[in-house]
Motif scaffolding. Structure first.
Motif, PDB file in Angstrom:
ATOM      1  N   LEU A  16       0.809  -1.220   0.000  1.00 30.88           N
ATOM      2  CA  LEU A  16       0.000   0.000   0.000  1.00 30.88           C
ATOM      3  C   LEU A  16       0.841   1.268   0.000  1.00 30.88           C
ATOM      4  CD1 LEU A  16      -2.842   1.170   0.097  1.00 30.88           C
ATOM      5  CD2 LEU A  16      -2.729   1.049   2.594  1.00 30.88           C
ATOM      6  N   GLU A  17       1.901   1.296   0.788  1.00 30.93           N
ATOM      7  CA  GLU A  17       2.705   2.516   0.919  1.00 30.93           C
ATOM      8  C   GLU A  17       3.595   2.762  -0.305  1.00 30.93           C
ATOM      9  OE1 GLU A  17       4.875  -0.917   2.847  1.00 30.93           O
ATOM     10  OE2 GLU A  17       2.830  -0.072   2.844  1.00 30.93           O
ATOM     11  N   GLN A  18       3.666   1.808  -1.225  1.00 26.64           N
ATOM     12  CA  GLN A  18       4.524   1.966  -2.408  1.00 26.64           C
ATOM     13  C   GLN A  18       3.727   2.013  -3.722  1.00 26.64           C
ATOM     14  OE1 GLN A  18       7.497  -1.162  -2.412  1.00 26.64           O
ATOM     15  NE2 GLN A  18       7.823  -0.990  -0.201  1.00 26.64           N
ATOM     16  N   ARG A  19       2.423   2.053  -3.639  1.00 26.70           N
ATOM     17  CA  ARG A  19       1.599   1.926  -4.841  1.00 26.70           C
ATOM     18  C   ARG A  19       1.618   3.147  -5.761  1.00 26.70           C
ATOM     19  NH1 ARG A  19      -3.962  -1.259  -3.093  1.00 26.70           N
ATOM     20  NH2 ARG A  19      -2.934  -3.238  -2.579  1.00 26.70           N
ATOM     21  N   GLN A  20       1.849   4.314  -5.229  1.00 24.54           N
ATOM     22  CA  GLN A  20       1.828   5.522  -6.046  1.00 24.54           C
ATOM     23  C   GLN A  20       3.137   5.655  -6.818  1.00 24.54           C
ATOM     24  OE1 GLN A  20      -1.184   7.468  -5.918  1.00 24.54           O
ATOM     25  NE2 GLN A  20      -1.680   5.547  -4.895  1.00 24.54           N
ATOM     26  N   ARG A  21       3.062   5.495  -8.152  1.00 23.98           N
ATOM     27  CA  ARG A  21       4.274   5.509  -8.982  1.00 23.98           C
ATOM     28  C   ARG A  21       4.289   6.775  -9.815  1.00 23.98           C
ATOM     29  NH1 ARG A  21       6.357  -0.480  -9.901  1.00 23.98           N
ATOM     30  NH2 ARG A  21       8.123   0.820 -10.425  1.00 23.98           N
ATOM     31  N   ASP A  22       5.185   7.669  -9.429  1.00 26.53           N
ATOM     32  CA  ASP A  22       5.264   8.980 -10.063  1.00 26.53           C
ATOM     33  C   ASP A  22       5.710   8.863 -11.526  1.00 26.53           C
ATOM     34  OD1 ASP A  22       5.220  11.735 -10.317  1.00 26.53           O
ATOM     35  OD2 ASP A  22       7.289  11.976  -9.627  1.00 26.53           O
ATOM     36  N   GLY A  23       5.020   9.583 -12.411  1.00 27.91           N
ATOM     37  CA  GLY A  23       5.400   9.616 -13.819  1.00 27.91           C
ATOM     38  C   GLY A  23       4.976   8.397 -14.630  1.00 27.91           C
ATOM     39  N   CYS A  24       4.446   7.369 -13.973  1.00 31.76           N
ATOM     40  CA  CYS A  24       4.022   6.168 -14.692  1.00 31.76           C
ATOM     41  C   CYS A  24       2.605   6.335 -15.252  1.00 31.76           C
ATOM     42  CB  CYS A  24       4.081   4.943 -13.770  1.00 31.76           C
ATOM     43  SG  CYS A  24       5.770   4.395 -13.385  1.00 31.76           S
ATOM     44  N   TRP A  25       2.241   5.428 -16.131  1.00 33.35           N
ATOM     45  CA  TRP A  25       0.923   5.429 -16.756  1.00 33.35           C
ATOM     46  C   TRP A  25       0.250   4.089 -16.510  1.00 33.35           C
ATOM     47  CZ3 TRP A  25      -0.994   9.458 -20.059  1.00 33.35           C
ATOM     48  CH2 TRP A  25      -0.077  10.516 -20.263  1.00 33.35           C
ATOM     49  N   THR A  26      -1.083   4.114 -16.425  1.00 35.61           N
ATOM     50  CA  THR A  26      -1.874   2.891 -16.390  1.00 35.61           C
ATOM     51  C   THR A  26      -2.401   2.639 -17.796  1.00 35.61           C
ATOM     52  OG1 THR A  26      -2.587   3.259 -14.110  1.00 35.61           O
ATOM     53  CG2 THR A  26      -3.913   1.750 -15.430  1.00 35.61           C
ATOM     54  N   THR A  27      -2.275   1.416 -18.273  1.00 37.85           N
ATOM     55  CA  THR A  27      -2.832   1.075 -19.578  1.00 37.85           C
ATOM     56  C   THR A  27      -3.759  -0.126 -19.448  1.00 37.85           C
ATOM     57  OG1 THR A  27      -1.154  -0.529 -20.305  1.00 37.85           O
ATOM     58  CG2 THR A  27      -0.668   1.810 -20.660  1.00 37.85           C
ATOM     59  N   TYR A  28      -4.791  -0.106 -20.268  1.00 39.34           N
ATOM     60  CA  TYR A  28      -5.651  -1.275 -20.441  1.00 39.34           C
ATOM     61  C   TYR A  28      -5.562  -1.658 -21.905  1.00 39.34           C
ATOM     62  CZ  TYR A  28      -7.830  -0.841 -15.840  1.00 39.34           C
ATOM     63  OH  TYR A  28      -8.050  -0.803 -14.478  1.00 39.34           O
ATOM     64  N   GLU A  29      -5.228  -2.907 -22.158  1.00 38.75           N
ATOM     65  CA  GLU A  29      -5.090  -3.353 -23.540  1.00 38.75           C
ATOM     66  C   GLU A  29      -5.319  -4.849 -23.653  1.00 38.75           C
ATOM     67  OE1 GLU A  29      -0.817  -3.172 -24.865  1.00 38.75           O
ATOM     68  OE2 GLU A  29      -0.646  -2.056 -22.967  1.00 38.75           O
ATOM     69  N   VAL A  30      -5.547  -5.295 -24.879  1.00 35.02           N
ATOM     70  CA  VAL A  30      -5.769  -6.715 -25.154  1.00 35.02           C
ATOM     71  C   VAL A  30      -4.490  -7.295 -25.738  1.00 35.02           C
ATOM     72  CG1 VAL A  30      -7.117  -8.413 -26.452  1.00 35.02           C
ATOM     73  CG2 VAL A  30      -8.230  -6.347 -25.558  1.00 35.02           C
ATOM     74  N   VAL A  31      -3.998  -8.369 -25.127  1.00 31.52           N
ATOM     75  CA  VAL A  31      -2.793  -9.032 -25.610  1.00 31.52           C
ATOM     76  C   VAL A  31      -3.115 -10.493 -25.883  1.00 31.52           C
ATOM     77  CG1 VAL A  31      -1.280  -7.469 -24.331  1.00 31.52           C
ATOM     78  CG2 VAL A  31      -1.973  -9.627 -23.294  1.00 31.52           C
ATOM     79  N   THR A  32      -2.374 -11.091 -26.815  1.00 29.73           N
ATOM     80  CA  THR A  32      -2.542 -12.514 -27.130  1.00 29.73           C
ATOM     81  C   THR A  32      -1.409 -13.291 -26.487  1.00 29.73           C
ATOM     82  OG1 THR A  32      -3.623 -12.005 -29.237  1.00 29.73           O
ATOM     83  CG2 THR A  32      -2.729 -14.223 -28.968  1.00 29.73           C
ATOM     84  N   ARG A  33      -1.796 -14.315 -25.728  1.00 27.32           N
ATOM     85  CA  ARG A  33      -0.805 -15.117 -25.019  1.00 27.32           C
ATOM     86  C   ARG A  33      -1.298 -16.561 -24.963  1.00 27.32           C
ATOM     87  NH1 ARG A  33       0.320 -12.221 -19.701  1.00 27.32           N
ATOM     88  NH2 ARG A  33       1.147 -10.694 -21.179  1.00 27.32           N
ATOM     89  N   ASP A  34      -0.476 -17.492 -25.439  1.00 29.18           N
ATOM     90  CA  ASP A  34      -0.843 -18.920 -25.448  1.00 29.18           C
ATOM     91  C   ASP A  34      -2.185 -19.137 -26.144  1.00 29.18           C
ATOM     92  OD1 ASP A  34       1.472 -19.554 -24.047  1.00 29.18           O
ATOM     93  OD2 ASP A  34       0.500 -19.282 -22.099  1.00 29.18           O
ATOM     94  N   ALA A  35      -2.342 -18.521 -27.315  1.00 33.62           N
ATOM     95  CA  ALA A  35      -3.537 -18.669 -28.152  1.00 33.62           C
ATOM     96  C   ALA A  35      -4.809 -18.147 -27.475  1.00 33.62           C
ATOM     97  CB  ALA A  35      -3.727 -20.119 -28.571  1.00 33.62           C
TER      98      ALA A  35
END
Length: 204
Positions: free
Chosen positions: A116-135
């Motif tokens: 909890l105390e380390q969750r805030q990551r300065d300068g980072c971005w959150t992404t939501y995307e679709v990836v293909t893995r193991d078919a």
């Protein structure tokens, strides 16, 4: 001698089944067994499809709740970006206000994979995307740094629909300050692609 022959007589009245009757009975037994197996198979397939549908619905609901919270905290002022990937699915990239040690406010991403105390990551971005893995196509939530390197990943849903599906696996529609998000998953039968949509208003 004649009396003896009359007592025993011919043997044409023996009891039992002929070969034809036995063959017919065997064929009927096989048909009954095949019908029973088919009924069990249909019942099992229907049960498995029902379980799969419930699992898919649960995944989409959980994903939508997480995405709703993230998007509601992001800003329209260059902090919420939507692009289209090569497979036709869309990619969401966003930042949210975070509070750094000392009370300093900045823009970054929340990384639930960290304490909890380390969750805030300065300068980072959150992404939501679709990836293909193991078919399989997965909807993933990623935390990436300013250079695009992945520093955290969480699989939100499996069996996500292709970009060519209707609706596609991940789609974003803009309606003023509102973003309508649609998540689509592979169909578990001949029915339409199961999907869920929700609207979120950006901060400003």
């Amino acid at each position: 001698m004649n009396a003896a022959l009359n007592v025993y007589g011919p043997r044409g009245g023996e009891r039992g089944f002929s070969m034809v009757e036995i063959a017919i009975a065997g064929a009927l037994s096989v048909l009954v067994c095949l019908a029973a197996v088919a009924m069990v198979s249909v019942s099992r397939n229907g049960h498995e499809r029902a379980i799969s549908a419930v699992r898919t619905t649960g995944q989409m609901r959980e994903s939508s709740l997480c995405m709703r919270e993230d998007i509601a905290q992001s800003s329209n002022a260059g902090r919420f970006l939507v692009t289209t990937a090569g497979d036709g699915n869309q990619v969401i990239r966003m930042q949210r206000p975070i509070t750094l040690p000392g009370g300093v406010t900045s823009w970054g991403a929340d990384d639930p994979s960290l304490p909890l105390e380390q969750r805030q990551r300065d300068g980072c971005w959150t992404t939501y995307e679709v990836v293909t893995r193991d078919a399989d196509r997965l909807l993933v939530r990623r935390v990436v740094d300013s250079l695009g390197a992945i520093v955290g990943e969480l699989v939100m849903a499996r069996g996500v629909a292709a970009g060519s599906a209707n609706p596609r696996g991940l789609r974003v529609d803009t309606i003023g300050m509102t973003r309508r998000i649609t998540i689509g998953c592979n169909s578990t039968s001949n029915q339409a692609t199961p999907s869920i949509s929700f609207d979120v208003v950006l901060r400003n």
